[in-house]
Design a protein around this motif. Structure first.
Motif, PDB file in Angstrom:
ATOM      1  N   GLU A  55       0.890  -1.310  -0.052  1.00  0.00           N
ATOM      2  CA  GLU A  55       0.156  -0.042  -0.213  1.00  0.00           C
ATOM      3  C   GLU A  55       0.798   1.224  -0.054  1.00  0.00           C
ATOM      4  OE1 GLU A  55      -3.102  -2.405   3.124  1.00  0.00           O
ATOM      5  OE2 GLU A  55      -1.372  -1.105   3.622  1.00  0.00           O
ATOM      6  N   LEU A 105      -0.508   3.922  12.228  1.00  0.00           N
ATOM      7  CA  LEU A 105      -1.496   4.813  12.009  1.00  0.00           C
ATOM      8  C   LEU A 105      -2.980   4.137  10.911  1.00  0.00           C
ATOM      9  CD1 LEU A 105      -1.896   7.739  12.825  1.00  0.00           C
ATOM     10  CD2 LEU A 105      -1.062   8.348  10.786  1.00  0.00           C
ATOM     11  N   GLY A 107      -6.202   3.544   9.179  1.00  0.00           N
ATOM     12  CA  GLY A 107      -6.900   4.478   8.437  1.00  0.00           C
ATOM     13  C   GLY A 107      -6.655   5.530   7.670  1.00  0.00           C
ATOM     14  N   SER A 108      -5.217   5.228   7.408  1.00  0.00           N
ATOM     15  CA  SER A 108      -4.359   6.382   6.917  1.00  0.00           C
ATOM     16  C   SER A 108      -4.953   7.199   5.502  1.00  0.00           C
ATOM     17  CB  SER A 108      -2.874   5.999   6.825  1.00  0.00           C
ATOM     18  OG  SER A 108      -2.847   5.114   5.924  1.00  0.00           O
ATOM     19  N   ASN A 197     -18.084  -2.364   4.190  1.00  0.00           N
ATOM     20  CA  ASN A 197     -17.699  -1.494   3.067  1.00  0.00           C
ATOM     21  C   ASN A 197     -18.651  -2.178   1.863  1.00  0.00           C
ATOM     22  OD1 ASN A 197     -16.914  -0.444   0.663  1.00  0.00           O
ATOM     23  ND2 ASN A 197     -14.675  -0.295   1.103  1.00  0.00           N
ATOM     24  N   ALA A 234     -11.986   3.503   8.824  1.00  0.00           N
ATOM     25  CA  ALA A 234     -10.788   3.342   9.649  1.00  0.00           C
ATOM     26  C   ALA A 234     -11.638   2.531  10.560  1.00  0.00           C
ATOM     27  CB  ALA A 234     -10.275   4.757  10.296  1.00  0.00           C
ATOM     28  N   MET A 235     -10.705   1.205  10.669  1.00  0.00           N
ATOM     29  CA  MET A 235     -11.295   0.190  11.704  1.00  0.00           C
ATOM     30  C   MET A 235     -11.358   0.982  12.999  1.00  0.00           C
ATOM     31  SD  MET A 235      -9.645  -3.386  12.600  1.00  0.00           S
ATOM     32  CE  MET A 235     -10.925  -4.554  13.363  1.00  0.00           C
ATOM     33  N   PHE A 249     -19.357  -4.702  13.027  1.00  0.00           N
ATOM     34  CA  PHE A 249     -18.260  -4.194  12.355  1.00  0.00           C
ATOM     35  C   PHE A 249     -17.721  -5.482  11.498  1.00  0.00           C
ATOM     36  CE2 PHE A 249     -13.956  -4.144  11.285  1.00  0.00           C
ATOM     37  CZ  PHE A 249     -13.938  -3.057  10.440  1.00  0.00           C
ATOM     38  N   TYR A 251     -15.267  -6.867   8.037  1.00  0.00           N
ATOM     39  CA  TYR A 251     -14.628  -6.933   6.995  1.00  0.00           C
ATOM     40  C   TYR A 251     -14.598  -8.154   6.456  1.00  0.00           C
ATOM     41  CZ  TYR A 251     -12.691  -4.152   3.384  1.00  0.00           C
ATOM     42  OH  TYR A 251     -12.294  -3.174   2.279  1.00  0.00           O
ATOM     43  N   LEU A 264      -8.173  -7.131   6.854  1.00  0.00           N
ATOM     44  CA  LEU A 264      -7.519  -6.782   7.884  1.00  0.00           C
ATOM     45  C   LEU A 264      -6.311  -7.810   8.469  1.00  0.00           C
ATOM     46  CD1 LEU A 264     -10.715  -5.403   9.596  1.00  0.00           C
ATOM     47  CD2 LEU A 264      -9.052  -4.111   8.218  1.00  0.00           C
ATOM     48  N   GLU A 269      -4.571  -5.412  14.027  1.00  0.00           N
ATOM     49  CA  GLU A 269      -5.739  -5.259  14.037  1.00  0.00           C
ATOM     50  C   GLU A 269      -6.862  -6.199  14.764  1.00  0.00           C
ATOM     51  OE1 GLU A 269      -5.771  -4.498   9.711  1.00  0.00           O
ATOM     52  OE2 GLU A 269      -5.733  -2.475   9.740  1.00  0.00           O
TER      53      GLU A 269
HETATM   54  P1  FBP Z   1      -4.684   1.181   6.647  1.00  0.00           P
HETATM   55  O1  FBP Z   1      -4.118   0.573   8.055  1.00  0.00           O
HETATM   56  O2  FBP Z   1      -3.655   1.039   5.510  1.00  0.00           O
HETATM   57  O3  FBP Z   1      -5.200   2.728   6.769  1.00  0.00           O
HETATM   58  O4  FBP Z   1      -5.872   0.080   6.242  1.00  0.00           O
HETATM   59  C1  FBP Z   1      -6.903  -0.450   7.123  1.00  0.00           C
HETATM   60  C2  FBP Z   1      -8.181   0.018   6.836  1.00  0.00           C
HETATM   61  O5  FBP Z   1      -7.901   1.405   6.933  1.00  0.00           O
HETATM   62  C3  FBP Z   1      -9.019  -0.248   7.862  1.00  0.00           C
HETATM   63  O6  FBP Z   1      -8.972   0.693   9.128  1.00  0.00           O
HETATM   64  C4  FBP Z   1     -10.465  -0.099   7.476  1.00  0.00           C
HETATM   65  O7  FBP Z   1     -11.408  -0.809   8.187  1.00  0.00           O
HETATM   66  C5  FBP Z   1      -9.948  -0.324   6.048  1.00  0.00           C
HETATM   67  O8  FBP Z   1      -8.755  -0.314   5.710  1.00  0.00           O
HETATM   68  C6  FBP Z   1     -11.241   0.427   5.332  1.00  0.00           C
HETATM   69  O9  FBP Z   1     -10.569  -0.046   3.708  1.00  0.00           O
HETATM   70  P2  FBP Z   1     -11.657   0.282   2.573  1.00  0.00           P
HETATM   71  O10 FBP Z   1     -12.674   1.497   3.083  1.00  0.00           O
HETATM   72  O11 FBP Z   1     -10.976   0.666   1.676  1.00  0.00           O
HETATM   73  O12 FBP Z   1     -12.460  -0.916   2.425  1.00  0.00           O
END
Ligand code: FBP
Length: 324
Positions: A55, A105, A107-108, A197, A234-235, A249, A251, A264, A269
């Motif tokens: 990423e 970090l 949810g960056s 999502n 952002a989880m 929640f 994924y 995840l 996480e």
């Molecule tokens: P990062 O740690 O790279 O930011 O990615 C993890 C994450 O942000 C989770 O926190 C979140 O649930 C998910 O990706 C969201 O991804 P998307 O909205 O693209 O499905």
């Protein structure tokens, strides 16, 4: 309001672990300060690099990772750290008692839109049987001695558990201290709110689509109630909402890439959030088993995640197991 260290002492947390949590809160204050300075600190935007997960890295991903690594590795109780942003583990003190896994970090992608992000951490005991290298970290989440996150939102919150309930501390910007603001978070057993999502709908297995279809059908559908949806992307922020007011929640497994069916990560996480959720009376499942029972195969392993209000996790699992 009570400060961090006296609360940990009151909870009879071991001195070494108090020291590690204290180090984490020092890092959190520094990251929080940089985030709140935003564009003024010149730290927004991306680097030209990719992390080990393939990423794009944000400048603040790199900065937060470096900061956590540098400061934690100066603590004599830290045996090693593992980060979502690092390929391998990084060794600390050979007689250190703890292993720290972190997502510096989470949810960056929210950074550049001034939305919520967080630092997630998991603390494991360092093995004393001579195990070395990455193998030290390959312990089920049920071994965690502490887990938590720092949420950088309108306020900066430190939310963690040492196995005695979930405590919430709010950073008092005036004095630069985290103060106890919630003693024991508890997730309601039932909920009318879910987080997923939805744009991935076409990639899910039919049983997951069936479950979500029934939530969307509302009070005239088989679930006989209306559900609301929230997705912060952002989880750490989505799970915080679940801890505060309940919800589900997920994924889930998806079939986009055959060799990467989950998003995840277990160590950074899944495990820390699962410990928090269970400590608050909820459930955390991978779709196949309780997350905290998973024996990790490698530090960057990815898993499915279904967590939150206990009765709703059961409802979701009953669809996945084909009994609905
Ligand atoms: P990062 O740690 O790279 O930011 O990615 C993890 C994450 O942000 C989770 O926190 C979140 O649930 C998910 O990706 C969201 O991804 P998307 O909205 O693209 O499905």
């Amino acid at each position: 309001m009570q400060r961090l260290i006296p609360t940990l002492r009151q909870d009879q947390v071991a001195e070494g672990l108090i020291s590690v949590i204290n180090t984490l809160q020092i890092c959190a204050k520094e990251i929080s300060f940089r985030l709140h300075q935003g564009e003024l600190a010149g730290v927004l935007g991306s680097t030209l690099d990719e992390n080990i997960q393939g990423e794009t890295q944000k400048k603040l991903d790199v900065l937060s990772n470096q900061l956590l690594k540098d400061i934690l590795l100066e603590n004599k109780f830290v045996r090693a750290v593992a980060s979502e942003e690092e390929e391998g583990i990084v060794d600390g003190f050979s007689d250190g008692k703890y292993l720290i896994a972190f997502d510096p970090l989470d949810g960056s992608s929210n950074i550049d839109i001034n939305s919520m992000v967080g630092t997630i951490f998991s603390i494991l005991p360092a093995p004393t049987d001579g195990t070395e290298d990455e193998a030290m970290f390959l312990q089920p989440g049920s071994n965690q001695v502490a887990a938590g996150y720092v949420l950088y939102g309108p306020s900066t919150l430190l939310v963690f558990t040492t196995g005695k309930g979930v405590r919430v501390f709010t950073l008092d910007q005036k004095v630069g201290e985290f103060l106890l603001t919630e003693h024991d978070l508890e997730i309601p057993k039932d909920t009318c709110e879910f987080a997923i999502n939805m744009s991935n709908y076409r990639h899910w297995q039919p049983e997951m689509r069936h479950y979500i279809d029934d939530l969307l059908a509302g009070e005239t559908g088989p679930r006989c109630k209306n559900f609301n949806m929230r997705w912060i992307a952002a989880m750490v922020a989505d799970v915080h909402r679940v801890l505060c007011r309940g919800g589900l929640f997920t994924y889930p497994w998806d079939c986009r890439e055959a060799n990467k069916p989950y998003k995840l990560r277990l160590m950074y996480e899944g495990n820390p959030m699962a410990m928090l959720v269970e400590q608050a009376g909820g459930q955390a499942h991978s779709g196949e088993q309780r997350i905290l029972d998973i024996q990790p195969q490698h530090i960057h392993q990815r898993i499915g995640v279904i967590l939150g209000s206990s009765n709703e996790v059961d409802a979701c699992l009953s669809y996945l197991q084909g009994s609905q």
